[in-house]
Design a protein around this motif. Structure first.
Motif, PDB file in Angstrom:
ATOM      1  N   ARG A  31       0.573  44.586  87.926  1.00 45.69           N
ATOM      2  CA  ARG A  31       0.664  44.818  89.372  1.00 45.69           C
ATOM      3  C   ARG A  31      -0.413  44.081  90.166  1.00 45.69           C
ATOM      4  N   ALA A  32      -1.419  43.565  89.487  1.00 46.86           N
ATOM      5  CA  ALA A  32      -2.551  42.934  90.162  1.00 46.86           C
ATOM      6  C   ALA A  32      -2.149  41.593  90.770  1.00 46.86           C
ATOM      7  N   ALA A  33      -2.967  41.125  91.693  1.00 53.54           N
ATOM      8  CA  ALA A  33      -2.738  39.814  92.301  1.00 53.54           C
ATOM      9  C   ALA A  33      -3.036  38.719  91.279  1.00 53.54           C
ATOM     10  N   PRO A  34      -2.247  37.671  91.248  1.00 56.60           N
ATOM     11  CA  PRO A  34      -2.487  36.571  90.305  1.00 56.60           C
ATOM     12  C   PRO A  34      -3.583  35.634  90.815  1.00 56.60           C
ATOM     13  N   ASP A  35      -4.786  36.161  90.870  1.00 61.66           N
ATOM     14  CA  ASP A  35      -5.893  35.404  91.448  1.00 61.66           C
ATOM     15  C   ASP A  35      -6.871  34.867  90.407  1.00 61.66           C
ATOM     16  N   GLY A  36      -6.576  35.124  89.120  1.00 63.57           N
ATOM     17  CA  GLY A  36      -7.462  34.634  88.075  1.00 63.57           C
ATOM     18  C   GLY A  36      -8.605  35.570  87.746  1.00 63.57           C
TER      19      GLY A  36
END
Length: 267
Positions: A31-36
């Motif tokens: 569910r997290a943002a794909p921000d690395g």
């Protein structure tokens, strides 16, 4: 892996690990943002077997970008010293003579040892009486006490247990137990491992994937990492972002087949 990243100082930035296991941790990262910045370091079972058993988890193995594969845990068959079971062939012969009466312990329904034994049963065309326990320690205690005929456990649990390790579900012998032949060597081509992957939420940029891929590739070459793997009886099996997605897909296919074979996959 996070400890390795932090302790080896290979990132140059502060990292923080949240000890959230299984489906809860996987769902949080999915569910997290794909921000690395949000990553999942997990055994394959959490993103393959668990979603196949529960469609309400909110993720599948396709919910993630696969950065790399690091190492694998191997499964073994163990017997009590003095047992008539000296080889896997001994186990199969006994099962053919007493269908459904030879019992073995495993660390839980749909665990990798359980699925490995299910596939061995199908391969050899025999029936065992599978007895689930809460963990490897309970399995080995039951084997030592003579309450089960043999057990299927993770290699790292079996080493030093006092049990005879009579077969390895691997593609080649493990240096921790060099005298133990694989099942394939003994005439049963059944291989099962629980591989560790580093994953990220779907949608990571190519640059972010490349950054983490290169970082872990450097880390697994350190002497500290290699020593840790050897100490824990793990097989180093690093594959980067180009190969690891296919390897995860192949593992998913193998585990799904095993779950279907025992009626535990929910379509």
């Amino acid at each position: 892996a996070e400890d390795g990243i932090r302790d080896r100082d290979v990132t140059g930035v502060q990292t923080c690990a949240l000890p959230i296991c299984g489906s809860i941790g996987a769902a949080q990262v999915a569910r997290a943002a794909p921000d690395g910045y949000s990553l999942l370091f997990t055994p394959a079972v959490s993103i393959t077997v668990l979603p196949l058993q529960n469609k309400d988890l909110g993720y599948t193995h396709k919910s993630f970008d696969t950065i790399c594969q690091t190492f694998k845990n191997e499964m073994v068959i163990v017997a009590k010293p003095g047992s008539p079971f000296k080889t896997v062939s001994d186990v199969i012969t006994a099962a053919k003579a007493r269908p459904g009466q030879v019992n073995y312990g495993h660390l839980g329904v749909a665990s990798i040892p359980h699925l490995a034994m299910t596939e061995l049963s199908l391969y050899a065309r025999v029936d065992f009486n599978a007895v689930p326990f809460k963990g490897d320690a309970d399995v080995m205690q039951a084997v030592l006490g003579g309450h089960t005929d043999f057990g299927a456990v993770v290699l790292s649990s079996a080493v030093g247990s006092g049990l005879d390790i009579i077969g390895l579900f691997g593609d080649q012998r493990n240096p921790s137990i060099p005298n133990t032949p694989t099942l394939k060597e003994q005439g049963f081509d059944v291989q099962f491992t629980n591989t560790r992957f580093l994953l990220a939420p779907k949608g990571l940029s190519a640059a972010q994937v490349a950054y983490w891929d290169a970082l872990i590739a450097r880390m697994v070459e350190t002497e500290e990492w290699k020593a840790d793997a050897l100490k824990n009886d793990l097989i180093m099996d690093y594959h980067g972002s180009k190969q690891s997605p296919e390897r995860l897909a192949a593992m998913y296919k193998q585990l799904k087949t095993a779950l279907v074979d025992v009626g535990l996959a929910k379509e």
